[in-house]
Design an enzyme around this catalytic site. Sequence first.
Site, PDB file in Angstrom:
ATOM      1  N   ASN A  11      33.927  44.206  26.432  1.00 58.30           N
ATOM      2  CA  ASN A  11      35.088  43.660  27.140  1.00 58.30           C
ATOM      3  C   ASN A  11      34.689  42.292  27.678  1.00 58.30           C
ATOM      4  O   ASN A  11      33.947  42.194  28.648  1.00 58.30           O
ATOM      5  CB  ASN A  11      35.470  44.611  28.285  1.00 58.30           C
ATOM      6  CG  ASN A  11      36.570  44.043  29.158  1.00 58.30           C
ATOM      7  OD1 ASN A  11      37.249  43.085  28.775  1.00 58.30           O
ATOM      8  ND2 ASN A  11      36.761  44.624  30.329  1.00 58.30           N
ATOM      9  N   TRP A  12      35.197  41.260  27.032  1.00 56.42           N
ATOM     10  CA  TRP A  12      34.782  39.898  27.410  1.00 56.42           C
ATOM     11  C   TRP A  12      35.501  39.384  28.657  1.00 56.42           C
ATOM     12  O   TRP A  12      35.182  38.305  29.153  1.00 56.42           O
ATOM     13  CB  TRP A  12      35.034  38.928  26.253  1.00 56.42           C
ATOM     14  CG  TRP A  12      34.194  39.172  25.038  1.00 56.42           C
ATOM     15  CD1 TRP A  12      33.218  40.131  24.869  1.00 56.42           C
ATOM     16  CD2 TRP A  12      34.238  38.433  23.811  1.00 56.42           C
ATOM     17  NE1 TRP A  12      32.672  40.034  23.620  1.00 56.42           N
ATOM     18  CE2 TRP A  12      33.270  38.995  22.943  1.00 56.42           C
ATOM     19  CE3 TRP A  12      35.001  37.364  23.350  1.00 56.42           C
ATOM     20  CZ2 TRP A  12      33.053  38.511  21.648  1.00 56.42           C
ATOM     21  CZ3 TRP A  12      34.783  36.876  22.068  1.00 56.42           C
ATOM     22  CH2 TRP A  12      33.812  37.456  21.228  1.00 56.42           C
ATOM     23  N   LYS A  13      36.499  40.103  29.098  1.00 58.16           N
ATOM     24  CA  LYS A  13      37.278  39.688  30.280  1.00 58.16           C
ATOM     25  C   LYS A  13      37.752  38.237  30.100  1.00 58.16           C
ATOM     26  O   LYS A  13      38.120  37.863  29.002  1.00 58.16           O
ATOM     27  CB  LYS A  13      36.463  39.880  31.558  1.00 58.16           C
ATOM     28  CG  LYS A  13      35.808  41.263  31.622  1.00 58.16           C
ATOM     29  CD  LYS A  13      35.244  41.594  32.951  1.00 58.16           C
ATOM     30  CE  LYS A  13      34.513  42.926  32.858  1.00 58.16           C
ATOM     31  NZ  LYS A  13      34.144  43.458  34.138  1.00 58.16           N
ATOM     32  N   HIS A  98      42.358  48.929  32.683  1.00 59.27           N
ATOM     33  CA  HIS A  98      41.048  48.558  33.241  1.00 59.27           C
ATOM     34  C   HIS A  98      41.172  48.454  34.765  1.00 59.27           C
ATOM     35  O   HIS A  98      42.206  48.021  35.284  1.00 59.27           O
ATOM     36  CB  HIS A  98      40.588  47.231  32.638  1.00 59.27           C
ATOM     37  CG  HIS A  98      39.162  46.921  32.955  1.00 59.27           C
ATOM     38  ND1 HIS A  98      38.785  46.376  34.163  1.00 59.27           N
ATOM     39  CD2 HIS A  98      38.021  47.112  32.253  1.00 59.27           C
ATOM     40  CE1 HIS A  98      37.458  46.234  34.170  1.00 59.27           C
ATOM     41  NE2 HIS A  98      36.978  46.673  33.018  1.00 59.27           N
ATOM     42  N   GLU A 100      40.109  46.375  36.804  1.00 61.76           N
ATOM     43  CA  GLU A 100      40.453  45.040  37.318  1.00 61.76           C
ATOM     44  C   GLU A 100      41.959  44.816  37.240  1.00 61.76           C
ATOM     45  O   GLU A 100      42.546  44.154  38.099  1.00 61.76           O
ATOM     46  CB  GLU A 100      39.670  43.961  36.545  1.00 61.76           C
ATOM     47  CG  GLU A 100      38.211  43.954  36.982  1.00 61.76           C
ATOM     48  CD  GLU A 100      37.229  43.500  35.912  1.00 61.76           C
ATOM     49  OE1 GLU A 100      37.652  42.899  34.913  1.00 61.76           O
ATOM     50  OE2 GLU A 100      36.029  43.771  36.081  1.00 61.76           O
ATOM     51  N   GLU A 170      35.190  54.731  33.631  1.00 62.26           N
ATOM     52  CA  GLU A 170      34.521  53.599  34.264  1.00 62.26           C
ATOM     53  C   GLU A 170      34.598  53.754  35.781  1.00 62.26           C
ATOM     54  O   GLU A 170      35.613  53.381  36.398  1.00 62.26           O
ATOM     55  CB  GLU A 170      35.198  52.289  33.852  1.00 62.26           C
ATOM     56  CG  GLU A 170      35.149  52.014  32.371  1.00 62.26           C
ATOM     57  CD  GLU A 170      35.186  50.527  32.099  1.00 62.26           C
ATOM     58  OE1 GLU A 170      34.255  50.027  31.455  1.00 62.26           O
ATOM     59  OE2 GLU A 170      36.117  49.844  32.559  1.00 62.26           O
ATOM     60  N   GLY A 176      30.351  45.832  36.947  1.00 64.83           N
ATOM     61  CA  GLY A 176      29.920  44.488  37.337  1.00 64.83           C
ATOM     62  C   GLY A 176      29.027  44.473  38.570  1.00 64.83           C
ATOM     63  O   GLY A 176      28.782  43.427  39.151  1.00 64.83           O
ATOM     64  N   SER A 216      28.147  48.681  34.066  1.00 60.72           N
ATOM     65  CA  SER A 216      26.784  48.125  34.058  1.00 60.72           C
ATOM     66  C   SER A 216      25.899  48.728  32.965  1.00 60.72           C
ATOM     67  O   SER A 216      24.706  48.982  33.181  1.00 60.72           O
ATOM     68  CB  SER A 216      26.132  48.272  35.445  1.00 60.72           C
ATOM     69  OG  SER A 216      26.893  47.574  36.409  1.00 60.72           O
ATOM     70  N   GLY A 237      30.843  45.263  29.817  1.00 64.37           N
ATOM     71  CA  GLY A 237      31.373  43.989  30.292  1.00 64.37           C
ATOM     72  C   GLY A 237      30.324  42.898  30.166  1.00 64.37           C
ATOM     73  O   GLY A 237      30.114  42.319  29.096  1.00 64.37           O
ATOM     74  N   GLY A 238      29.617  42.638  31.258  1.00 59.93           N
ATOM     75  CA  GLY A 238      28.667  41.522  31.331  1.00 59.93           C
ATOM     76  C   GLY A 238      27.718  41.426  30.146  1.00 59.93           C
ATOM     77  O   GLY A 238      27.513  40.340  29.595  1.00 59.93           O
TER      78      GLY A 238
HETATM   79  C1  PEP Z   1      33.899  46.587  32.174  1.00 60.76           C
HETATM   80  O1  PEP Z   1      34.406  45.558  32.537  1.00 60.76           O
HETATM   81  O2  PEP Z   1      34.573  47.392  31.516  1.00 60.76           O
HETATM   82  C2  PEP Z   1      32.511  46.855  32.531  1.00 60.76           C
HETATM   83  C3  PEP Z   1      32.044  48.040  32.328  1.00 60.76           C
HETATM   84  O3  PEP Z   1      31.792  45.794  33.057  1.00 60.76           O
HETATM   85  P1  PEP Z   1      30.188  45.741  33.298  1.00 60.76           P
HETATM   86  O4  PEP Z   1      29.531  46.283  32.067  1.00 60.76           O
HETATM   87  O5  PEP Z   1      29.896  44.313  33.540  1.00 60.76           O
HETATM   88  O6  PEP Z   1      29.915  46.620  34.480  1.00 60.76           O
END
Ligand code: PEP
Length: 254
Positions: A11-13, A98, A100, A170, A176, A216, A237-238
């Site tokens: 997920n590049w956001k 998501h 966010e 999640e 994050g 994460s 994500g990251g």
């Molecule tokens: C996400 O945004 O779905 C996510 C899991 O982010 P991260 O891996 O950065 O925690």
Amino acid sequence: MAARRPIIAGNWKMHKTPEEAKELVTAIAAGMAGKSFGCEVVVAPPFTSITSAVAAAAGTPIGVAGQNVYWEDEGAFTGEISGGMLKSAGCSFVIIGHSERRQYFGETNETVRRRIEAAVRWNLVPIFCLGETLEEREAGETFNVIRSELTEGLRGVRPDDPLRFVIAYEPVWAIGTGRTASPEQAQEVHAFLRREIGGLLGEGFAERMRILYGGSVKASNAKALMACEDIDGGLVGGASLNAEDFLGIIREGS
Ligand code: PEP
């Protein structure tokens, strides 16, 4: 038990211009070339970079996802994107609900439900995200929250193909933050989710569909998480923004 092919989805956001998307997909594809991985790989660029990611992914095993979808097919809905638009841009998946979106953009279980319905109608594979906040976990509410997000998000929605319906657990406190759920914590919720889905959509469906963990995920923790019986891949994500980091997770998750 049915063998489920894991999915590693990035997920590049709100990251990556079209040019950067092309570079990243090309680097991931190069890292995968000539090797066979046991997982499906998906990237979710921002809308403006979808076509460039799709072009770079052509002829590779990488699938492309939207990060959201609106439930109407067209009309006066400024800022929204329809299932048909995602489909014609070359997406095969779409992330829905998501945390966010729920936290910052007023997404509710009802809007999530409508988006899932639209994704199923457009034959896009929804990656339906749900998870509890830290306060909810500490109050002992995790399973109640997950149950209501799941049942309300699926109310009236009847996907018929378990291979084309994905859930991502999640925990909001792990997104994050660098704080990952332990494999035991994640497995406990995944097993619960699979049982609940069994009640809603049938045991055969629940047994075959993929439930991803997100929060994460990195190459260093992916193996232990993916080894859990009910964890069928990760939503990342990251660590999906850099080809080497993402490839590390693909290797560990395969
Ligand atoms: C996400 O945004 O779905 C996510 C899991 O982010 P991260 O891996 O950065 O925690």
